[in-house]
Motif scaffolding. Structure first.
Motif, PDB file in Angstrom:
ATOM      1  N   LYS A  86       0.838  -1.200   0.000  1.00 16.25           N
ATOM      2  CA  LYS A  86       0.000   0.000   0.000  1.00 16.25           C
ATOM      3  C   LYS A  86       0.870   1.245   0.000  1.00 16.25           C
ATOM      4  O   LYS A  86       1.776   1.388   0.817  1.00 16.25           O
ATOM      5  CB  LYS A  86      -0.923   0.011   1.218  1.00 16.25           C
ATOM      6  CG  LYS A  86      -2.000  -1.048   1.164  1.00 16.25           C
ATOM      7  CD  LYS A  86      -2.902  -0.998   2.369  1.00 16.25           C
ATOM      8  CE  LYS A  86      -3.988  -2.064   2.266  1.00 16.25           C
ATOM      9  NZ  LYS A  86      -4.822  -2.113   3.478  1.00 16.25           N
ATOM     10  N   GLY A  87       0.584   2.148  -0.941  1.00 17.04           N
ATOM     11  CA  GLY A  87       1.260   3.430  -0.989  1.00 17.04           C
ATOM     12  C   GLY A  87       2.618   3.441  -1.665  1.00 17.04           C
ATOM     13  O   GLY A  87       3.235   4.501  -1.772  1.00 17.04           O
ATOM     14  N   ASP A 182       2.706   9.782  -1.360  1.00 13.20           N
ATOM     15  CA  ASP A 182       1.510  10.192  -0.625  1.00 13.20           C
ATOM     16  C   ASP A 182       0.260  10.255  -1.493  1.00 13.20           C
ATOM     17  O   ASP A 182      -0.858  10.210  -0.984  1.00 13.20           O
ATOM     18  CB  ASP A 182       1.729  11.562   0.038  1.00 13.20           C
ATOM     19  CG  ASP A 182       2.750  11.507   1.148  1.00 13.20           C
ATOM     20  OD1 ASP A 182       2.986  10.397   1.677  1.00 13.20           O
ATOM     21  OD2 ASP A 182       3.323  12.555   1.490  1.00 13.20           O
ATOM     22  N   ARG A 183       0.446  10.364  -2.802  1.00 19.62           N
ATOM     23  CA  ARG A 183      -0.713  10.448  -3.698  1.00 19.62           C
ATOM     24  C   ARG A 183      -1.376   9.092  -3.934  1.00 19.62           C
ATOM     25  O   ARG A 183      -2.501   9.024  -4.412  1.00 19.62           O
ATOM     26  CB  ARG A 183      -0.287  11.040  -5.049  1.00 19.62           C
ATOM     27  CG  ARG A 183       0.260  12.456  -4.952  1.00 19.62           C
ATOM     28  CD  ARG A 183       0.874  12.887  -6.253  1.00 19.62           C
ATOM     29  NE  ARG A 183       2.016  12.028  -6.588  1.00 19.62           N
ATOM     30  CZ  ARG A 183       2.640  12.029  -7.772  1.00 19.62           C
ATOM     31  NH1 ARG A 183       2.219  12.826  -8.741  1.00 19.62           N
ATOM     32  NH2 ARG A 183       3.667  11.238  -7.977  1.00 19.62           N
ATOM     33  N   THR A 185      -3.272   5.913  -2.855  1.00 20.88           N
ATOM     34  CA  THR A 185      -4.108   5.331  -1.798  1.00 20.88           C
ATOM     35  C   THR A 185      -4.272   3.852  -2.113  1.00 20.88           C
ATOM     36  O   THR A 185      -4.542   3.472  -3.258  1.00 20.88           O
ATOM     37  CB  THR A 185      -5.487   6.013  -1.746  1.00 20.88           C
ATOM     38  OG1 THR A 185      -6.121   5.914  -3.014  1.00 20.88           O
ATOM     39  CG2 THR A 185      -5.342   7.474  -1.349  1.00 20.88           C
TER      40      THR A 185
END
Length: 194
Positions: A86-87, A182-183, A185
């Motif tokens: 994730k991420g 960070d963009r 999800t």
């Protein structure tokens, strides 16, 4: 901290590895194959991974079991340390110069193993390492780590430079692929899983 500790014990090798993807490039490596140790030290340093690796292999036979099994363990450690993905950026690539050698490594932490290997090595050994084992190492990493991995040579004539360029390029590509953005999800996939 994204870290994994893997042990693999067979009749051919006993391996203990700890990999920290968020390290600073520290390495404590002993495989019994000097040139392989040098390559793995380069992998840790240039990827900024902390890597502890101790191997007792059947080197009286040859280097095959040791190198292939280290590849398996490294692939498993990468997969475990990355976790749910994730991420993370997921993709990484690097074109890396090493004197006259120019090497590309591109990878995708997609969960689907595949290796495309295109290095031209014309010596049987570099130091105490059998050069045909470089392909076997990357194959083992790609399959155990469930990653799509391309290693391609654009130029180069010195086998040491070609191999070292491949390990450094792999390190830089993996560092890029495991970085957070960070963009992103969840996971970077239209399927919703990797």
């Amino acid at each position: 901290m994204r870290e994994a500790t893997i042990e693999r014990n067979t009749k051919e090798t006993n391996i203990s590895m700890t990999l920290n993807l968020d390290g600073s490039g520290k390495a404590d490596i002993s495989t019994g194959i000097g040139f392989f140790d040098h390559m793995l030290n380069n992998f840790a340093r240039h990827g900024l991974f902390d890597l502890t690796l101790h191997v007792k292999g059947d080197l009286e036979v040859d280097t095959h079991h040791t190198i292939e099994d280290v590849g398996i363990v490294l692939g498993k450690a990468i997969k475990e340390a990355v976790g749910e993905k994730k991420g993370i950026v997921r993709y990484g690539s690097k074109i890396l110069p090493m004197d006259e050698a120019l090497i590309l490594c591109a990878l995708d932490l997609c969960g689907r193993p595949y290796l495309v290997y295109d290095l031209t090595l014309d010596r049987e050994f570099v130091g105490d390492l059998e050069t045909e084992m470089i392909k076997e190492f990357f194959y083992a990493v790609s399959y155990a780590g469930e990653m799509n991995l391309h290693v391609k040579q654009f130029s180069g004539s010195n086998n040491h430079h070609i191999i070292e360029g491949a390990f450094k390029a792999f390190a830089k590509a993996l560092d890029e692929a495991t970085r957070y953005d960070d963009r992103i999800t969840g996971v970077l996939s239209t399927k919703g899983s990797l």
